[in-house]
Design a protein around this motif. Structure first.
Motif, PDB file in Angstrom:
ATOM      1  N   PRO A 144       0.835  -1.214   0.000  1.00 11.72           N
ATOM      2  CA  PRO A 144       0.000   0.000   0.000  1.00 11.72           C
ATOM      3  C   PRO A 144       0.861   1.252   0.000  1.00 11.72           C
ATOM      4  O   PRO A 144       2.080   1.199   0.188  1.00 11.72           O
ATOM      5  CB  PRO A 144      -0.790  -0.126   1.309  1.00 11.72           C
ATOM      6  CG  PRO A 144       0.076  -0.951   2.195  1.00 11.72           C
ATOM      7  CD  PRO A 144       0.767  -1.936   1.284  1.00 11.72           C
ATOM      8  N   SER A 145       0.202   2.383  -0.185  1.00 12.46           N
ATOM      9  CA  SER A 145       0.881   3.672  -0.160  1.00 12.46           C
ATOM     10  C   SER A 145       1.251   4.047   1.275  1.00 12.46           C
ATOM     11  O   SER A 145       0.731   3.487   2.240  1.00 12.46           O
ATOM     12  CB  SER A 145      -0.024   4.741  -0.768  1.00 12.46           C
ATOM     13  OG  SER A 145       0.589   6.006  -0.754  1.00 12.46           O
ATOM     14  N   SER A 160      10.371  -1.233  16.574  1.00 14.44           N
ATOM     15  CA  SER A 160       9.870  -2.540  16.150  1.00 14.44           C
ATOM     16  C   SER A 160      10.357  -2.880  14.740  1.00 14.44           C
ATOM     17  O   SER A 160      10.747  -4.019  14.458  1.00 14.44           O
ATOM     18  CB  SER A 160       8.339  -2.553  16.190  1.00 14.44           C
ATOM     19  OG  SER A 160       7.868  -2.336  17.496  1.00 14.44           O
ATOM     20  N   ILE A 161      10.358  -1.888  13.865  1.00 11.31           N
ATOM     21  CA  ILE A 161      10.809  -2.130  12.493  1.00 11.31           C
ATOM     22  C   ILE A 161      12.305  -2.416  12.468  1.00 11.31           C
ATOM     23  O   ILE A 161      12.778  -3.272  11.711  1.00 11.31           O
ATOM     24  CB  ILE A 161      10.442  -0.930  11.597  1.00 11.31           C
ATOM     25  CG1 ILE A 161       8.915  -0.876  11.435  1.00 11.31           C
ATOM     26  CG2 ILE A 161      11.122  -1.035  10.232  1.00 11.31           C
ATOM     27  CD1 ILE A 161       8.410   0.359  10.737  1.00 11.31           C
ATOM     28  N   GLY A 206       5.502  -2.564   4.878  1.00 12.38           N
ATOM     29  CA  GLY A 206       6.170  -3.595   4.089  1.00 12.38           C
ATOM     30  C   GLY A 206       7.117  -4.481   4.870  1.00 12.38           C
ATOM     31  O   GLY A 206       7.120  -5.709   4.702  1.00 12.38           O
ATOM     32  N   LEU A 207       7.934  -3.877   5.740  1.00 10.33           N
ATOM     33  CA  LEU A 207       8.898  -4.691   6.490  1.00 10.33           C
ATOM     34  C   LEU A 207       8.214  -5.698   7.416  1.00 10.33           C
ATOM     35  O   LEU A 207       8.576  -6.879   7.411  1.00 10.33           O
ATOM     36  CB  LEU A 207       9.848  -3.780   7.265  1.00 10.33           C
ATOM     37  CG  LEU A 207      10.854  -2.981   6.414  1.00 10.33           C
ATOM     38  CD1 LEU A 207      11.699  -2.072   7.291  1.00 10.33           C
ATOM     39  CD2 LEU A 207      11.755  -3.919   5.627  1.00 10.33           C
ATOM     40  N   PRO A 208       7.233  -5.280   8.226  1.00 15.27           N
ATOM     41  CA  PRO A 208       6.549  -6.287   9.051  1.00 15.27           C
ATOM     42  C   PRO A 208       5.811  -7.336   8.223  1.00 15.27           C
ATOM     43  O   PRO A 208       5.816  -8.525   8.569  1.00 15.27           O
ATOM     44  CB  PRO A 208       5.558  -5.457   9.883  1.00 15.27           C
ATOM     45  CG  PRO A 208       6.123  -4.082   9.884  1.00 15.27           C
ATOM     46  CD  PRO A 208       6.778  -3.921   8.552  1.00 15.27           C
ATOM     47  N   MET A 209       5.163  -6.931   7.127  1.00 16.22           N
ATOM     48  CA  MET A 209       4.462  -7.891   6.279  1.00 16.22           C
ATOM     49  C   MET A 209       5.419  -8.943   5.733  1.00 16.22           C
ATOM     50  O   MET A 209       5.080 -10.133   5.648  1.00 16.22           O
ATOM     51  CB  MET A 209       3.774  -7.177   5.125  1.00 16.22           C
ATOM     52  CG  MET A 209       2.462  -6.502   5.471  1.00 16.22           C
ATOM     53  SD  MET A 209       1.674  -5.834   3.988  1.00 16.22           S
ATOM     54  CE  MET A 209       0.121  -5.252   4.678  1.00 16.22           C
ATOM     55  N   ALA A 210       6.607  -8.512   5.359  1.00 17.04           N
ATOM     56  CA  ALA A 210       7.578  -9.446   4.768  1.00 17.04           C
ATOM     57  C   ALA A 210       7.958 -10.552   5.743  1.00 17.04           C
ATOM     58  O   ALA A 210       8.144 -11.707   5.345  1.00 17.04           O
ATOM     59  CB  ALA A 210       8.825  -8.690   4.312  1.00 17.04           C
ATOM     60  N   LEU A 222      15.263  -5.627   0.574  1.00 14.23           N
ATOM     61  CA  LEU A 222      16.301  -4.705   0.113  1.00 14.23           C
ATOM     62  C   LEU A 222      15.783  -3.728  -0.943  1.00 14.23           C
ATOM     63  O   LEU A 222      16.048  -2.515  -0.843  1.00 14.23           O
ATOM     64  CB  LEU A 222      17.493  -5.510  -0.421  1.00 14.23           C
ATOM     65  CG  LEU A 222      18.779  -4.737  -0.684  1.00 14.23           C
ATOM     66  CD1 LEU A 222      19.260  -4.032   0.588  1.00 14.23           C
ATOM     67  CD2 LEU A 222      19.859  -5.677  -1.214  1.00 14.23           C
ATOM     68  N   PRO A 223      15.046  -4.170  -1.972  1.00 16.03           N
ATOM     69  CA  PRO A 223      14.493  -3.202  -2.931  1.00 16.03           C
ATOM     70  C   PRO A 223      13.578  -2.173  -2.277  1.00 16.03           C
ATOM     71  O   PRO A 223      13.594  -0.995  -2.653  1.00 16.03           O
ATOM     72  CB  PRO A 223      13.716  -4.093  -3.911  1.00 16.03           C
ATOM     73  CG  PRO A 223      14.371  -5.424  -3.826  1.00 16.03           C
ATOM     74  CD  PRO A 223      14.753  -5.560  -2.382  1.00 16.03           C
ATOM     75  N   LEU A 224      12.778  -2.591  -1.305  1.00 19.42           N
ATOM     76  CA  LEU A 224      11.863  -1.673  -0.625  1.00 19.42           C
ATOM     77  C   LEU A 224      12.639  -0.597   0.119  1.00 19.42           C
ATOM     78  O   LEU A 224      12.272   0.596   0.078  1.00 19.42           O
ATOM     79  CB  LEU A 224      10.972  -2.459   0.343  1.00 19.42           C
ATOM     80  CG  LEU A 224      10.053  -1.635   1.250  1.00 19.42           C
ATOM     81  CD1 LEU A 224       9.105  -0.773   0.429  1.00 19.42           C
ATOM     82  CD2 LEU A 224       9.271  -2.552   2.180  1.00 19.42           C
TER      83      LEU A 224
END
Length: 321
Positions: free
Chosen positions: A108-109, A202-203, A275-279, A293-295
């Protein structure tokens, strides 16, 4: 040089990557970090749910044409570009980096930076708030679905355990946060500063755990400088393509200038915070390092480029006035 200044959060992430490279967690320590990460991700999505105003987002649906364009850019145009990247041969861009680009394309944005840049550029801030909120609400469901559809053939798809993880770690805490918003929403607003520190801490925990697993598995030996340069070029081209498409598309569709600005900034962002937690939930620990890494790279690029664009839009309006 001030325009090229690194986001302090990105600096903290890079420092965490450095610590994980030199002192990776392994064995029982890694297991403990994994458990802590699981708990932290659940709390993160609970707070995301409590912060997002569903009522505000739904009330903004009357501007449905603008929101439709933003959602189409976020969940249609971006994934198509991500799929195009996966056609590159692995000798040019390794498969897991290509999968990482595809993963970032279905996220998401952002909320905060989309609204901030829209405000700086004199765009429609109210529409930006609604559009960014809708994107994040939709992303809770659409991102895992798109990962399952688009990445299943790359060994990085969503299996049964990942589906359960999505429900328990992402969806259930998010819904619980939405339900609890009426009681804790004011408290969260009053304590936004310490809660922001928790979010970022957390991230950083997610990043350390992911990159430690990557070091333990030896995945970093598969990369060289050439691959990273190709990845940077891919991220630049992808961002430029979306900025051009949203800008010209909004103009062709007859949107007013303030709405075009909102579409450009809300439709071109990808959320590092989500994005990081979802991954960590969607992919195996050994894969996460390369997948995100791309994110991380795209996030920094979007901040630099969009900050410059926002200032240019603001200057143009002052000249016109």
């Amino acid at each position: 040089m001030s325009r090229l200044r690194l986001d302090p959060f990105i600096v903290a992430i890079l420092a965490t990557v450095g610590v994980a490279t030199l002192l990776p967690a392994s064995g029982a320590v890694a297991s403990g970090f994994g458990t802590a990460t699981t708990v932290a991700v659940g709390l993160l999505f609970f707070l995301y749910g409590a912060r997002l105003s569903t009522q505000e987002a739904l009330e903004g649906l009357r501007h449905w044409r603008l929101h439709s364009v933003v959602l189409a850019s976020t969940f249609v145009l971006f994934p198509l570009l991500g799929l195009a990247v996966t056609l590159l041969p692995s000798s040019v861009l390794p498969g897991q980096l290509a999968a990482g680009v595809l993963f970032l394309s279905v996220l998401p944005s952002t909320v905060q930076s989309s609204i901030a840049f829209t405000s700086i550029a004199r765009g429609n801030v109210a529409a930006a708030i609604c559009s960014a909120s809708l994107s994040n609400l939709a992303g809770i469901v659409l991102t895992p679905v798109l990962v399952a559809l688009l990445l299943s053939g790359d060994g990085a798809g969503v299996d049964g355990s990942a589906v359960l993880g999505i429900v328990l770690q992402l969806l259930a805490p998010f819904v619980a946060g939405q339900l609890a918003r009426r009681w804790i929403g004011d408290w969260i607003t009053r304590n936004s500063a310490p809660l922001k520190l928790f979010d970022r801490g957390s991230i950083l925990l997610v990043v350390y755990t992911a990159f430690s697993a990557g070091m333990t598995e030896g995945i970093w030996h598969r990369l060289d400088v050439g691959h990273l340069l190709v990845l940077a070029a891919v991220c630049v081209v992808m961002l430029a393509a979306v900025l051009w498409a949203t800008g010209w598309g909004a103009k062709l569709l007859g949107f007013a200038r303030a709405d075009r600005i909102t579409i450009v900034f809300c439709g071109s962002k990808k959320s590092l915070a989500s994005g990081l937690p979802m991954a960590t939930v969607l992919f195996g620990h050994a894969q996460v390092g390369l997948i995100v890494l791309p994110l991380m790279l795209f996030h920094q690029l979007q901040l630099i480029i969009c900050a410059t664009m926002a200032r240019r839009y603001a200057a143009e309006e002052l000249v016109a006035a």
